[in-house]
Design an enzyme around this catalytic site. Structure first.
Site, PDB file in Angstrom:
ATOM      1  N   CYS A  68      -0.500   4.164   2.468  1.00  0.00           N
ATOM      2  CA  CYS A  68      -0.495   4.001   3.933  1.00  0.00           C
ATOM      3  C   CYS A  68      -0.217   2.553   4.270  1.00  0.00           C
ATOM      4  CB  CYS A  68      -1.785   4.512   4.544  1.00  0.00           C
ATOM      5  SG  CYS A  68      -3.292   4.026   3.678  1.00  0.00           S
ATOM      6  N   SER A  69      -1.216   1.801   4.706  1.00  0.00           N
ATOM      7  CA  SER A  69      -0.937   0.431   5.121  1.00  0.00           C
ATOM      8  C   SER A  69      -2.122  -0.483   4.887  1.00  0.00           C
ATOM      9  CB  SER A  69      -0.566   0.422   6.609  1.00  0.00           C
ATOM     10  OG  SER A  69      -1.620   1.008   7.352  1.00  0.00           O
ATOM     11  N   CYS A  70      -2.914  -0.232   3.829  1.00  0.00           N
ATOM     12  CA  CYS A  70      -4.074  -1.077   3.540  1.00  0.00           C
ATOM     13  C   CYS A  70      -3.623  -2.520   3.375  1.00  0.00           C
ATOM     14  CB  CYS A  70      -4.799  -0.593   2.295  1.00  0.00           C
ATOM     15  SG  CYS A  70      -5.422   1.092   2.493  1.00  0.00           S
ATOM     16  N   CYS A 124       0.897  -1.161   0.000  1.00  0.00           N
ATOM     17  CA  CYS A 124       0.000   0.000   0.000  1.00  0.00           C
ATOM     18  C   CYS A 124       0.926   1.199   0.000  1.00  0.00           C
ATOM     19  CB  CYS A 124      -0.912   0.033   1.228  1.00  0.00           C
ATOM     20  SG  CYS A 124      -1.876   1.555   1.265  1.00  0.00           S
TER      21      CYS A 124
END
Ligand code: FE
Length: 216
Positions: free
Chosen positions: A118-120, A115
């Site tokens: 961000c951090s999906c 991602c």
């Protein structure tokens, strides 16, 4: 490509955090504020954290992968509609409305997930993402130099293999269906699931054949 800050230093994939400590501090401050105002229930948050740390984890994704390896019809349904196929197996309750897309590794294609923003991450199938997945170096470098990043994980992908990098977001989460290792033809679904680790389902590693197994 990520517009986020880019660190050139080497990062340890299993070790220290690249997440700045002020993020953790800010999260803590925000949480206290919300709890004080009665907007979040601290016990409820604890229960959710507990669930993601203990009950939800890569064993759920591994179950999906093993089923796909043993049952061709399931594998096909998984590739057509990951969300529905995972729900059909009774795992990975998808409550956030995101869609799961499953991408299959083969001798011709190696898939890896990131991602960049961000951090999906497919939390419902893999649990809490590893720190490196959220780190700025991974997020930017895997896009610019996927083969180099894979090599750092010990995954060497030959020039004849196409590498595809999938950028997750809040609407689409990706799960890699790794290749079934050679020499596992005699293994049952549960034994196969035990071989499948988190990193293989992110695509940074392959699934290794069972230790001590003799492959012809
Ligand atoms: Fe994200």
């Amino acid at each position: 490509m990520s517009g986020s800050e880019h660190h050139d230093h080497d990062h340890d994939h299993d070790g220290h955090s690249d997440v700045p400590s002020d993020v953790a501090l800010r999260a803590k401050a925000l949480f206290s504020l919300l709890a004080d105002k009665g907007l979040v229930d601290p016990d409820g948050v604890d229960r959710i954290v507990e669930a993601y740390e203990h009950r939800v984890g890569p064993h759920l994704g591994a179950k999906v992968v093993a089923r796909a390896w043993v049952e061709d019809a399931y594998r096909e349904s998984l590739l057509v509609d990951g969300t529905a196929a995972v729900q059909a197996l009774g795992v990975g309750g998808w409550r956030d409305g995101s869609r799961l897309v499953v991408v299959e590794n083969s001798a011709e294609v190696h898939n890896v997930v990131v991602c960049t923003l961000c951090s999906c991450y497919p939390l419902a199938l893999l649990g809490v993402p590893p720190v490196w997945y959220k780190s700025a170096p991974y997020r930017s470098r895997v896009v610019m130099d996927p083969r180099g990043v894979l090599a750092e994980f010990g995954t060497h992908v030959g020039p004849e293999v196409e590498v595809r990098v999938w950028d997750s977001n809040s609407e689409v989460r990706y799960l890699v269906l790794p290749e079934r290792p050679l020499g596992t033809e005699h293994l049952g679904e549960q034994e196969l699931a035990a071989l499948v680790g988190r990193n293989a389902m992110i695509g940074v590693e392959r699934v290794a054949a069972p230790v001590g197994d003799v492959t012809d």
